[in-house]
Write an enzyme that holds these catalytic residues in place. Sequence first.
Site, PDB file in Angstrom:
ATOM      1  N   HIS A 111       0.845  -1.204   0.000  1.00 26.28           N
ATOM      2  CA  HIS A 111       0.000   0.000   0.000  1.00 26.28           C
ATOM      3  C   HIS A 111       0.878   1.252   0.000  1.00 26.28           C
ATOM      4  CE1 HIS A 111      -3.069  -2.621   2.376  1.00 26.28           C
ATOM      5  NE2 HIS A 111      -3.521  -2.495   1.145  1.00 26.28           N
ATOM      6  N   SER A 171      -3.010  -7.786   2.984  1.00 29.11           N
ATOM      7  CA  SER A 171      -3.266  -7.640   4.420  1.00 29.11           C
ATOM      8  C   SER A 171      -3.621  -8.992   5.026  1.00 29.11           C
ATOM      9  CB  SER A 171      -4.422  -6.662   4.654  1.00 29.11           C
ATOM     10  OG  SER A 171      -4.091  -5.402   4.151  1.00 29.11           O
TER      11      SER A 171
END
Length: 162
Positions: free
Chosen positions: A18, A129
Amino acid sequence: MNVKVICPGSFDPVTLGHIDIITRASKMFDHVEVGVLRNFSKTPSFTAEERMEFLREAVADLPNVEVVCFDGLLAEYCRERGVTAIVKGLRAVTDFEYEFQQALINKKLNPELETVFLTCNAEFMYLSSSMVKQVAALGGDISSFVPECVHDKILSRLKKIK
Ligand code: PNS
């Protein structure tokens, strides 16, 4: 032209993948919002406040990046906030269909809104994630997956969840 874009996501939790996309977007556009989706279908492991706190720490050195929270339709949020484009990272071919679908739906809902895809850094091709959470749950080392400044906080929260 002052171009404001958004990097949206659940960020449950933020990964180095990210941060790579956010950093590159911050070099291409005047203002970048990192939009944390407050409620999503899966119950998040981290609260929206925690997810935002981790992101704020991780992007503290990027002056044109702002971490925000949104709920509901992204296309509507962008209309209300004058956001020109959504910036997303593409990891592998497997991401493509879902991302393409979202981009087309967002365009239908808000024809003024563009979606820009950045190819991910090859180093983060495999990173997500959910992988971070799985590795941490099994006692693995997540230090090369998440920003160093928030590593300990993420790890200790994941240990409590376990
Ligand atoms: O990190 P994620 O889970 O891939 O992020 C997905 C996100 C937040 C970008 C997407 O779920 C989203 O935009 N949700 C808001 C609801 C919405 O606008 N849905 C219609 C377009 S798919």
